[in-house]
Enzyme design. Structure first.
Site, PDB file in Angstrom:
ATOM      1  N   CYS A  46     -39.216 -25.157 126.265  1.00 11.81           N
ATOM      2  CA  CYS A  46     -39.592 -25.098 128.043  1.00 11.81           C
ATOM      3  C   CYS A  46     -38.512 -25.166 128.511  1.00 11.81           C
ATOM      4  CB  CYS A  46     -40.035 -26.206 127.937  1.00 11.81           C
ATOM      5  SG  CYS A  46     -40.585 -27.448 128.472  1.00 11.81           S
ATOM      6  N   GLU A 818     -48.227 -10.997 117.669  1.00 10.46           N
ATOM      7  CA  GLU A 818     -49.291  -9.327 116.544  1.00 10.46           C
ATOM      8  C   GLU A 818     -48.742  -7.767 117.110  1.00 10.46           C
ATOM      9  OE1 GLU A 818     -52.762  -9.491 116.245  1.00 10.46           O
ATOM     10  OE2 GLU A 818     -53.119  -7.734 115.559  1.00 10.46           O
ATOM     11  N   ARG A 896     -64.098  -6.217 119.072  1.00 11.52           N
ATOM     12  CA  ARG A 896     -65.309  -8.115 119.178  1.00 11.52           C
ATOM     13  C   ARG A 896     -65.632  -8.893 119.391  1.00 11.52           C
ATOM     14  NH1 ARG A 896     -64.134 -11.091 114.291  1.00 11.52           N
ATOM     15  NH2 ARG A 896     -63.360 -10.131 113.686  1.00 11.52           N
ATOM     16  N   GLU A1277     -59.415 -18.056 112.643  1.00 12.77           N
ATOM     17  CA  GLU A1277     -59.958 -17.977 114.186  1.00 12.77           C
ATOM     18  C   GLU A1277     -61.792 -18.594 114.538  1.00 12.77           C
ATOM     19  OE1 GLU A1277     -58.651 -13.576 114.967  1.00 12.77           O
ATOM     20  OE2 GLU A1277     -59.461 -14.004 113.850  1.00 12.77           O
TER      21      GLU A1277
HETATM   22  S1  FES Z   1     -37.581 -28.092 125.139  1.00 15.07           S
HETATM   23 FE1  FES Z   1     -39.330 -28.537 126.189  1.00 15.07          FE
HETATM   24  S2  FES Z   1     -39.015 -30.556 126.966  1.00 15.07           S
HETATM   25 FE2  FES Z   1     -37.038 -30.372 126.540  1.00 15.07          FE
END
Ligand code: FES
Ligand SMILES: Cc1cc2nc3c(=O)[nH]c(=O)nc-3n(C[C@H](O)[C@H](O)[C@H](O)COP(=O)(O)OP(=O)(O)OC[C@H]3O[C@@H](n4cnc5c(N)ncnc54)[C@H](O)[C@@H]3O)c2cc1C
Ligand code: FES
Length: 1345
Positions: A46, A818, A896, A1277
């Site tokens: 992240c 996908e 679906r 799933e």
């Molecule tokens: S990459 Fe997510 S906390 Fe560092």
């Protein structure tokens, strides 16, 4: 004197000394480890401290205490310059496959705690750091250590179980969890010699791993701290300067030096944890040319015990502050440390451990975020702040004059915050803090508060009261009118209603205020005050005889949240005695890559070494949702050093500028019109990622807005904006007749929000142009290599045989890879071919979330007819899904949903219609369950509403209508081997539903503000791709002369253990042990025309293809086996080779007898069905909307499991993902179509702390499935929907709360059941004060899409 000459950065990594004479101060530790040292075990999930994938251990020598301190940090936020003089340990440093795993690596791998493995190194390092500080931690400490780590695959339970073996609880002989009734054998008095009777040989019985095989943890074998760092203080005493091209980093060592720097560079940023600044630099494109690290300035890191309270230097970390406060709480009289207790409690919910270990008190105060968790407490307590500049020194009280505007305060630019004094209280003073967030652990507040009251001595007459709130204005604010109006008042119930009136005036909130949730936030302020009233009343009652006690049914409202040690059991089949050792089918063997994932040796796309001459690509995205693209100007971007090129629609012939899943209705780069924010309009190519990303933001686009702007499903309905050719309908029986035969007709609607995939590894691709015949090799994190191959070939204008797509593994997919991998893979391949150089790109998290689509939001209108006895006679539902700006798979998702909308019920007359809405959002796409969880949810909602309307027991209602063997679905497919009733009744029995229903009711009768709910939900999930042609698979099995076997098949490994299962299948078919079998990767030049790994069909289809190939090999070897039956495998292979027998075989499989024609409404869409049931018990806090799942029991029919550990992992992981979908995860878009929730900070997935306190999973026994490989069933799933049990458990609890206000009957609760929705549904005297304003009277901050 301020030094000028750049210093050498010196630190240790995994015991090795690093000296860097020319470090770039803009780099983080993670960039340094991955790009410079090529240690790619630490992952980038992240870049904002929210996922923990980058966790490493940092160690320093504390010269005051003479101790080595070890702490976990997020390498993605740790500035590289800040590690001078420290030792870093990464996942590679503690163990590897060749030389042996560290116990924390071994245990997570062997306990099945690593699926896709992308989160694993971070989790390993959090645990490692904990063990280095405490070699026998408690389970509570383990849970705290993991507050900052996320996993999207496992559901966390196996990780905790594995690590429990290293804890006090584990050492004391924890529960084996193997009794079929979910109990503990120790409770039955069968404990022998102090140990669990089933313990010790788990693999032989039902257990999924055998703790006796684990390596013991021996702290004496750990890395020693580099002696050099301990012996000399040189590195600590240096006044450092690191000069970079754009940023200079200073580390002064005295207050004088710091103040001199601040005088010279008044706008310099003081950075301690970098947890605010790091996020601003990365995601808000901020540049701070001068950074000062104050951590060597004694006055800023000192802690002093003074008569008035404790003084903390502003650079003291939150973890250190907590330690000191806890010591004080333990040693001082209770009343003195009431503020400290509130701070410590608040810190429980403040970020994760990695952040608290580095973030400083000063950073929290000085950032001045309106949702800072500490500022309301500091303000209510009236803390003193010491401000200092070169020429001035002043002390100010922290009240509401301190903050002067959004993130602004009274400090002058040359001033710094030196220290804060947190006061002791007196006996007549009381204090508490409150915080409500979307998720309990590691989340920023929606509203928080600090509250203080002083009484006249030995009375309940208020002398002073301070009420500070966060989340209610651009700054932390104080409720001035309320504070003054309460002075001299007695503390009794009357003040609650009176304070409510003035709090409403004190804390107004515009309906358009940023953050939205207006009525909820306003209600929370009153709820918090009411809680404070009750807390203080309870305390006063203990001191003053005339103060009335709280009513007993109010007491639970003020209990501090406490979670017990998580409990679990997993029940599965055991393999028959006599099954040969080599035959792995049915055995809970760990994921084949688990060990490598735990050591950081498993390679994901971006871990691949750089190719010579490689370029990095950064996409340029549209910033308008619907507009004419007047011009795109990359001139400024192209002038930046290191930028090589800009590519756009102009670089692709018009007829080739297209892509798409079912139809090619998307442009690779927008040419004339943009239809969503996040649509690629071009791409920058540069020497490195940072340059490419920076330059991409300099590309200027001119737009002319086009009307209408269609963002929500409601907009689409209003404008009739549907994909008209893709409207679907399934009818059965005679709906009108059904309604006419019914005694009751109910109508209603429901909205179900979308869901971000949040695979831990974002979309990533590397393309290598081969410079010959148009050949290109593509390494891609995709579930669908063939689609990438075909679309790239089309875009490049070459036949598919020139493109090879390789997928070794993905760090999670869940449907998000996908089709949407095409958005990145094709531009990367185009750029590589244009520039004739290798090109790479891995999306940043915000890019990935902003452009790649989500699970479809759905809206449903229903009309249902039901008899007095509960028989549902007719159900008409109209479903709408928000498809976004291209069709992608939206129609199949809708199909679906319609196929699944019967869930587990035999309804004689149905009419289901589905519309795919065409909107100006990024195209929404496949996500585990593929419309099924939405279709089933709406039906369960109908059942819930019927039960309320008819006042029928919801369990009985479901049983009356439940499918049984031989019934036909609404598309006329007979249900063979229908185990729904078995799953249902076993779940009901295992969960002791009837008894617990009574307990829940008894609890609710005794508690006004906390309520419990319980629900039991069935599921049925059809297995097959609804597009017939996809139900095929190929495999290639090659046997080499040394007897080793290489398998390639069409499926991709994304953590679900597909390769492991394929090896298990091959081990049985070829009668050889798994060490002879290898799967290297999925590649389009080994197996052509593969279907995406999706629809839960990966094992079914590829397993059969592998089996087919293995059987052919065995047929070819048969003569040699017969000739030498006692021979070895290697002998037979050698004999066959010398006999010139081909030992490379292609296997193939297509699912027989399926196919559904939507127009004719004929045929059988599914090969077979999976069934299951879940019971969940939930407790909610009616005043805040908080909830917890107390217990969940699941019974799932997975046929005869090929690998019970993997299947249970899929069930638990699926459940937790569904739990996120239905209760927690909320995507928010602005009315202009901008995604506002673009990272783990804003978008919350379930964390470790969200798993049910007790989680029991049981695989249905004796339910073989003749339709799939070795009698197994698909599992990816089907279990996800079972999390709806938590949603309906919550709804059940809300009903009890509403009853207290005499509100009964059906009500609409949309999904997810967030804290906001729960609180606002628990209507009471507080919520009633905040009616929702008419929608046309204001412009909301966010809209429900
Ligand atoms: S990459 Fe997510 S906390 Fe560092
Ligand atoms: C994943 C994550 C979760 C978080 N969760 C929470 C949460 O739950 N609650 C919450 O309140 N916050 C949270 N935060 C915000 C942040 O962690 C805190 O505000 C933290 O206390 C900031 O400290 P720092 O040392 O990292 O600040 P830095 O980023 O190093 O600095 C922040 C700012 O403060 C200024 N500053 C720092 N010290 C001084 C000083 N002595 N004098 C003058 N100016 C100074 C700096 O110049 C800079 O502008 C979270 C952040 C992240 C990344
Ligand atoms: S195994 Fe944790 S994210 Fe995949």
């Amino acid at each position: 004197m301020i030094p000028k000459k750049t210093s050498s950065l010196i630190f240790y990594v995994n015991g090795q000394k690093i000296v860097d004479e020319n470090v770039n101060p803009e780099w983080t530790l993670l960039t340094y480890l991955r790009n410079k040292l090529r240690l790619t075990g630490s992952k980038l999930g992240c870049g904002e401290g929210g996922c923990g994938a980058c966790t490493v251990m940092l160690s320093r020598f504390d010269r005051d205490t003479k101790k080595i301190v070890n702490f976990a940090v997020n390498a993605c936020l740790t500035p590289i310059c800040s590690v001078h003089g420290s030792a870093v340990i990464t996942v590679e440093g503690i163990g590897n496959v060749a030389n042996g795993l560290h116990p924390v690596q071994e245990r997570i791998a062997k306990s099945h705690g690593s699926q896709c493995g992308f989160c694993t190194p971070g989790i390993v390092m959090s645990m490692y750091t904990l063990m280095r500080n405490n070699s026998l931690p408690s389970m509570h400490e383990v849970e705290v250590a993991f507050q900052g780590n996320l996993c999207r695959c496992t559901g966390y339970r196996p990780i905790l179980e594995g690590y429990k073996t290293l804890t006090k609880e584990g050492a004391a002989g924890g529960c084996c969890g193997k009794l079929q009734n979910g109990g503990c054998c120790m409770q039955n008095g069968t404990k022998e010699n102090g140990t669990c009777t089933n313990g010790g040989d788990a693999e032989e019985e039902y257990g999924l791993f055998n703790p006796n095989t684990f390596k013991k943890y021996d702290p004496s074998t750990e890395f020693i701290f580099p002696p050099e760092l301990q012996l000399t203080s040189d590195y600590d005493d240096q006044y450092l300067v690191f000069n970079g091209e754009r940023v200079t980093w200073y580390r002064p060592t005295s207050l004088g030096q710091l103040l001199e720097l601040k005088a010279k560079y008044p706008y310099a940023k003081i950075v301690v944890g970098n947890t605010e600044i790091g996020v601003e630099v990365k995601f808000k494109n901020c540049l701070y040319p001068v950074i000062i690290q104050p951590t060597r300035v004694p006055e800023l890191v000192d802690v002093k015990l003074e008569s008035k309270g404790v003084r903390f230097g502003s650079a003291v970390t939150l973890s250190d502050m907590e330690t000191v406060l806890r010591e004080q709480i333990a040693t001082q009289p209770e009343y003195k440390t009431r503020v400290f207790s509130a701070i410590v409690e608040m810190l429980r919910w403040f970020a994760g451990k990695q952040i608290r270990n580095v973030a400083a008190i000063g950073g929290n105060i000085m950032t001045g975020s309106p949702i800072s968790d500490l500022n309301p407490l500091f303000m209510a307590a009236g803390c003193e702040l010491e401000l200092k500049s070169k020429d001035d020194h002043r002390v100010v009280t922290m009240d509401d004059t301190f903050f002067t505007g959004y993130r602004k305060n009274i400090c002058k630019s040359e001033e710094i915050l030196q220290s804060i004094l947190i006061p002791y209280l007196k006996e007549d003073e009381y204090f508490w803090g409150f915080k409500q967030a979307k998720r309990r652990d590691d989340d920023i507040a929606i509203v928080n508060a600090g509250m203080f009251v002083r009484f006249e001595v030995e009375t309940n007459t208020i002398q002073k009261i301070s009420l500070a709130f966060g989340g209610m204005a651009p700054t932390t604010v104080m409720a001035r009118t309320t504070q003054s109006s309460l002075v001299k008042r007695q503390w009794n119930q009357h003040i609650v209603q009176e304070a409510a009136k003035t709090l409403i005036e004190d804390l107004p909130l515009d309906p358009s205020a940023p953050g939205g949730m207006i009525e909820f936030r306003r209600s929370l302020t009153l709820s918090f005050f009411f809680k404070f009233y009750m807390i203080v009343q309870e305390k006063l009652n203990q001191r003053l005889s005339y103060v009335k006690p709280l009513p007993s049914n109010f007491k639970s409202a003020i209990q501090v949240y406490h979670r017990g040690v998580p409990k679990s059991s997993q029940i599965s089949q055991i393999v028959p005695s006599g099954q040969p050792d080599h035959d792995l089918v049915g055995k809970p063997i760990p994921h084949m890559s688990g060990m490598k994932q735990a050591t950081g040796e498993a390679i994901y796309v971006d871990d691949m070494p750089k190719f010579e001459n490689e370029l990095y690509l950064a996409l340029v995205f549209s910033s308008r949702a619907h507009a004419k693209l007047i011009s795109v100007d990359a001139t400024e971007a192209l002038q930046q050093e290191g930028v090589v090129d800009f590519i756009s629609a102009k670089d692709i012939p018009k007829e080739r500028n297209k892509m798409g899943a079912i139809i090619h209705d998307e442009e690779i780069f927008a040419s004339k019109t943009v239809t969503c924010i996040g649509q690629p309009i071009g791409a920058i190519l540069a020497h490195d990622q940072a340059t490419a990303q920076r330059a991409s933001k300099m590309v200027k686009a001119e737009y002319q807005d086009i009307k209408p702007l269609i963002i929500t499903i409601q907009d689409a309905i209003k404008h009739n904006s549907f994909y008209q050719d893709w409207i679907r309908n399934i009818k059965n029986g005679n709906i009108e007749k059904g309604f006419s035969e019914s005694d009751h007709i109910l109508e209603g609607d429901m909205h179900l929000g979308g869901q971000e995939h949040f695979y831990l590894e974002t979309q990533a691709t590397i393309a290598l142009p081969k410079l010959e015949d148009g050949e290109t090799e593509i390494f891609c994190s995709t579930q669908n290599p063939t689609e990438i191959q075909l679309l790239t070939a089309e875009a490049l204008g070459v036949p598919a045989n020139r493109i090879v797509v390789r997928t070794k593994r993905m760090g999670g997919g869940f449907g998000g890879k996908e089709t949407r991998s095409m958005m990145l893979a094709i531009p990367v391949a185009l750029a590589a071919n244009k520039l004739k150089r290798p090109v790479r790109c891995m999306f940043d998290r915000d890019e990935d979330m902003g452009c790649s689509g989500t699970r479809h939001p759905f809206f449903c209108r229903f009309k249902v007819g039901v008899k007095n006895d509960g028989r549902v006679m007719a159900l008409k539902m109209t479903l709408y899904n928000n498809g976004g700006n291209s069709l992608d798979l939206s129609c199949s998702v809708m199909e679906r949903a319609l196929f699944s909308a019967d869930n587990a019920y035999n309804i004689p007359n149905v009419d289901f219609t589905g519309y795919v809405c065409k909107t100006n959002l990024p195209s929404n796409t496949a996500f585990r369950g593929f419309g099924g969880p939405q279709g089933m949810m709406f039906t369960e909602n109908v059942f819930d509403q019927i039960a309320d309307k008819l006042n029928i027991d919801p369990i009985q209602l479901r049983e009356i209508n439940m499918y049984k063997e031989g019934d036909e679905t609404h598309y006329n497919q007979p249900l063979e081997y229908c185990t729904i009733p078995r799953c249902w009744s076993e779940c009901k029995a295992n969960s002791e539903f009837a008894k617990r229903r009574q307990e829940v009711d008894a609890f609710n009768a005794e508690n006004r503000w906390k309520k419990r709910g319980i629900s039991l939900i069935p599921t049925k999930f059809g297995i097959a791709f609804t597009a017939l042609f996809l139900n095929q698979a190929g495999a290639l099995v090659m046997v080499y002369r040394d007897g080793s076997v290489l398998i390639s098949h069409g499926g991709t490994e994304m953590g679900q253990g597909l390769h492991t299962k394929m090896i298990q299948v091959a081990s049985r078919a070829m009668r050889i042990s798994s060490d002879k079998i290898h799967i290297m990767e999925t590649s389009t030049d080994k197996v052509p025309n593969t279907s995406p790994t999706a629809a839960s069909a990966g094992s079914d289809l590829n397993g059969m293809a592998v089996l087919n190939a293995c059987n052919q090999i065995m047929e070819r070897l048969e003569p040699y086996i017969t000739a030498k039956p006692k021979g070895r495998w290697e002998d037979w292979v050698t004999a066959a080779y010398f006999d010139r027998v081909g030992l490379s075989v292609a296997g193939f499989y297509k699912t027989p007898g399926i196919g559904f024609d939507f127009k004719a409404k004929l045929g059988k869409p599914f090969n077979y069905f999976c069934f299951g049931a879940a019971c969940a018990e939930v407790e909610i806090d009616c005043l805040t909307g908080d909830h917890e799942v107390r217990r969940c029991d699941i019974v799932m029919d997975v046929g005869e499991s090929i690998n019970p550990a993997i299947d249970i992992g899929q069930i638990e992981g699926g459940y937790m993902q569904g739990y996120g979908l239905y209760t927690l995860e909320e995507l928010r878009y602005s009315p202009q179509g901008h995604l506002l929730t673009k990272g783990p900070g804003m978008y919350k997935l379930p964390g470790f702390g969200d798993i049910p306190e007790e989680f029991n999973v049981s695989l249905l026994r004796g339910a073989p499935n003749a339709k799939a490989v070795f009698s197994s069933k698909a599992v990816g799933e089907p279990p996800l929907f079972l999390a709806a049990a938590a949603f309906y458990g919550i709804k059940d609890a809300i009903k009890s709360a509403r009853k207290e206000q005499s509100i009964t009957g059906p009500f609409r609760l949309d999904s997810p059941a967030t804290a906001e929705r729960i609180r606002m549904a628990c209507i009471d005297q507080f919520t009633e004060k905040f009616p929702t304003p008419a929608s046309n009277t204001f412009k909301p901050w966010s809209v429900t899409v």
